[in-house]
Design a protein around this motif. Structure first.
Motif, short mmCIF file in Angstrom:
data_model
loop_
_atom_site.label_atom_id
_atom_site.label_comp_id
_atom_site.label_asym_id
_atom_site.label_seq_id
_atom_site.Cartn_x
_atom_site.Cartn_y
_atom_site.Cartn_z
N MET A 330 18.97 -6.30 3.33
CA MET A 330 17.82 -5.41 3.14
C MET A 330 17.45 -4.73 4.46
N MET A 331 17.55 -5.45 5.55
CA MET A 331 17.24 -4.87 6.87
C MET A 331 18.18 -3.71 7.17
N GLY A 332 19.48 -3.94 7.01
CA GLY A 332 20.44 -2.89 7.27
C GLY A 332 20.27 -1.70 6.35
N THR A 333 20.01 -1.98 5.06
CA THR A 333 19.81 -0.91 4.09
C THR A 333 18.56 -0.11 4.42
N ASN A 334 17.51 -0.82 4.84
CA ASN A 334 16.25 -0.16 5.16
C ASN A 334 16.40 0.78 6.36
N LEU A 335 17.23 0.39 7.31
CA LEU A 335 17.50 1.25 8.46
C LEU A 335 18.12 2.57 8.00
N GLN A 336 19.14 2.49 7.12
CA GLN A 336 19.81 3.69 6.63
C GLN A 336 18.88 4.51 5.73
N LEU A 337 18.07 3.81 4.94
CA LEU A 337 17.11 4.51 4.07
C LEU A 337 16.12 5.30 4.92
N GLY A 338 15.67 4.71 6.01
CA GLY A 338 14.77 5.43 6.92
C GLY A 338 15.44 6.68 7.47
N LEU A 378 6.89 -11.77 13.25
CA LEU A 378 6.37 -10.60 12.57
C LEU A 378 6.50 -10.81 11.06
N ALA A 379 5.44 -10.48 10.31
CA ALA A 379 5.48 -10.62 8.86
C ALA A 379 6.63 -9.79 8.29
N LEU A 380 7.27 -10.31 7.22
CA LEU A 380 8.47 -9.67 6.69
C LEU A 380 8.22 -8.22 6.28
N LEU A 381 7.13 -7.96 5.56
CA LEU A 381 6.85 -6.59 5.13
C LEU A 381 6.64 -5.66 6.32
N LEU A 382 5.96 -6.16 7.33
CA LEU A 382 5.75 -5.35 8.53
C LEU A 382 7.06 -5.12 9.26
N LEU A 383 7.92 -6.14 9.28
CA LEU A 383 9.22 -6.00 9.93
C LEU A 383 10.08 -4.97 9.19
N LEU A 384 10.06 -4.99 7.87
CA LEU A 384 10.81 -4.00 7.10
C LEU A 384 10.30 -2.59 7.37
N PHE A 385 8.98 -2.47 7.50
CA PHE A 385 8.39 -1.17 7.82
C PHE A 385 8.84 -0.68 9.19
N VAL A 386 8.83 -1.59 10.17
CA VAL A 386 9.24 -1.23 11.52
C VAL A 386 10.71 -0.79 11.54
N VAL A 387 11.56 -1.50 10.81
CA VAL A 387 12.97 -1.13 10.73
C VAL A 387 13.12 0.24 10.08
N PHE A 388 12.34 0.50 9.04
CA PHE A 388 12.37 1.81 8.38
C PHE A 388 12.01 2.92 9.36
N VAL A 389 10.96 2.71 10.14
CA VAL A 389 10.53 3.71 11.13
C VAL A 389 11.61 3.91 12.18
N ALA A 390 12.26 2.82 12.60
CA ALA A 390 13.36 2.93 13.56
C ALA A 390 14.50 3.76 12.95
N GLY A 391 14.75 3.59 11.66
CA GLY A 391 15.77 4.39 10.99
C GLY A 391 15.42 5.87 10.98
N VAL A 392 14.15 6.18 10.73
CA VAL A 392 13.70 7.57 10.77
C VAL A 392 13.97 8.17 12.15
N GLY A 393 13.63 7.39 13.20
CA GLY A 393 13.71 7.91 14.55
C GLY A 393 15.09 7.93 15.17
N ILE A 394 15.96 7.03 14.74
CA ILE A 394 17.31 6.95 15.33
C ILE A 394 18.35 7.56 14.40
N VAL A 395 18.46 7.04 13.18
CA VAL A 395 19.44 7.55 12.22
C VAL A 395 19.07 8.98 11.81
N GLY A 396 17.78 9.21 11.55
CA GLY A 396 17.34 10.54 11.14
C GLY A 396 17.43 11.59 12.23
N ALA A 397 17.43 11.15 13.48
CA ALA A 397 17.50 12.10 14.59
C ALA A 397 18.89 12.69 14.78
N GLN A 398 19.94 11.97 14.37
CA GLN A 398 21.29 12.45 14.66
C GLN A 398 21.62 13.78 13.96
#
Length: 482
Positions: A330-338, A378-398
């Motif tokens: 889920m962490m890896g998927t959330n990164l790509q989803l972001g 870090l709470a799991l839901l908050l961690l998933l949110f942080v990973v999502f935001v990281a995906g927006v900023g790193i994966v989405g930036a390319q």
């Protein structure tokens, strides 16, 4: 005319609200003679001043289709790796050279085929590269040894490397300025969509027909797309404007975008001085582009290093801190989803505000988000949110960086500029996971690892800020009277 050379650069700084009477550096003009006087019909301004036509939309769909298959085929070896290891009774470590060969091929293909595209056209190189990697995928289905796979994945990567740069260049040259970032980033989403679709298809066909079936699917579908592109995909108008004897083809294609434009038999191409000559690698460093090119390379290197660091190691590090394998996926998927969501929504924002006004704060947010992933307890839901935001900023930036590169180079070297930017970035894609492995081997804590992963994002922030200042200074200097 000095204003003309800097239109795209100013658009990158300020968004799509720049006046339309400032010509693109690479715009070509058709000269129409009537009633004893000449008027100029600027091709780029015709594209900019008209709604996106059905003809342009079909071009975007065709290009998007090949980018989808690009994503499928890049990830194909990862999808089949478990079944392949079991079938051939080899250790997973033996697959390393196969993965590396594909990445090396993509790196070389990005750099070499982009130069060919600027010399011979986007269309023939894009169609040829697609057909070539399709045939390599079909040949991979018949591979009989690890050595065969290494060679075939290298040649597959070589063809795949020629796709993205030419897709971005061609789509850019058919996109109106007010929608360019959106269209280019949406097309780039096809890569992620192809990877996701490839995973789903692999999950279905491997149990039914074995791992070789994935390569058959990954070869047949893009080969069909290549055939459709050969028949229906046109050459870039701006590229054609640099070619002798292209007046008739230019007029025919331009009418499909703007039927009401009067293009009589008295037309002849009028090439601006800035758009003359053939493209070459050295031109990336001429006419004041040296620092700009180096900064683009550095930010692409840093961002792809960060992207592949996170994509390859985030799931494993999630299990290291006690989460189940399901949560790790889920962490890896959330990164790509972001990244997917980011690319969809960042495009229109960039069209409105400009690249730098979006990318500078985006990399600040990405730096904080990546660093926060390693915060203990870090709470799991908050961690998933942080990973999502990281995906927006790193994966989405390319995709945004690819689109930015396409706006900063003139037609004659646009594919070369985007291709080398991607090629240098792919060096970072190779370095990132290797660096992560070394740090894990040194027993760095999870928090320290993600603090280290935040460093490239902060470097990207500094580089993009520097690039914005460089381009602003360059635009201001060009506006000074001669």
């Amino acid at each position: 005319m000095r204003h003309a050379a800097n239109h795209d650069q100013q658009m990158a700084l300020t968004g799509s609200r720049m006046p339309m009477d400032q010509r693109l550096a690479d715009s070509a003009a058709l000269c129409e003679t009537s009633s004893g006087h000449s008027t100029l019909t600027d091709i780029a301004e015709v594209i900019n001043n008209h709604p996106l036509s059905a003809f342009q939309k079909r071009i975007m769909v065709l290009i998007g289709g090949v980018v989808v298959m690009d994503g499928f085929d890049v990830q194909a070896i990862g999808f089949v790796a478990p079944a392949l290891s079991q079938d051939w009774h080899i250790e997973p470590a033996a697959l390393g050279p196969i993965f590396g060969a594909g990445l090396l091929g993509m790196l070389i293909g990005s750099m070499l085929l982009s130069i060919l595209a600027d010399r011979f056209g986007r269309r023939p190189v894009l169609v040829g590269a697609t057909a070539f990697f399709s045939l390599c995928m079909l040949a991979t289905a018949a591979a009989a040894s690890v050595q065969h796979l290494v060679v075939l994945r290298f040649f597959t990567g070589l063809g795949i490397g020629g796709v993205m740069a030419n897709a971005v260049a061609l789509a850019s040259e058919y996109s109106p300025q007010r929608q360019r970032a959106s269209l280019l980033m949406w097309i780039s989403c096809g890569f992620t969509g192809g990877a996701i679709a490839g995973g789903l298809i692999s999950a279905i066909v491997i149990p039914l027909a074995g791992w070789r079936s994935v390569f058959l699917v990954g070869g047949i579908l893009p080969l069909g797309i290549a055939a459709v592109m050969y028949r229906h995909l046109p050459e870039s108008l701006l590229f054609l404007s640099l070619q002798e004897g292209s007046r008739g083809q230019l007029a025919q294609l331009l009418r499909r975008i703007a039927p009401e434009v009067d293009l009589s038999s008295g037309l002849h191409p009028a090439k601006p001085e800035q758009a003359q000559g053939r493209g070459s690698f050295l031109k990336l460093f001429r006419d004041g582009r040296s620092l700009m090119t180096l900064l683009l390379w550095l930010v692409s290197f840093a961002n792809l290093l960060n992207l592949f660091f996170l994509a390859n190691w985030l799931p494993l590090l999630s299990t290291r801190i006690g989460y189940s394998s399901t949560v790790a996926v889920m962490m890896g998927t959330n990164l790509q989803l972001g990244g997917l969501v980011g690319a969809i929504f960042l495009g229109p924002l960039i069209d409105r505000l400009g690249f730098y006004r979006v990318l500078v704060p985006l990399f600040v947010v990405a730096t904080l988000a990546v660093a926060a992933i390693g915060v203990p307890d870090l709470a799991l839901l908050l961690l998933l949110f942080v990973v999502f935001v990281a995906g927006v900023g790193i994966v989405g930036a390319q995709p945004a960086l690819n689109a930015l590169a396409s706006t900063l180079y003139p037609t004659e070297i646009r594919a070369t500029g985007v291709g080398w930017n991607l090629g240098v970035g792919r060096v970072g894609a190779i370095v990132g996971p290797v660096v992560a492995a070394q740090l894990v081997g040194l027993n760095w804590s999870t928090q320290s690892l993600f603090l280290a992963a935040a460093v490239p994002a902060s470097v990207s922030f500094v580089i993009i800020l520097g690039l914005a200042l460089v381009m602003r200074r360059k635009s201001s200097a060009a506006e000074q009277p001669a």
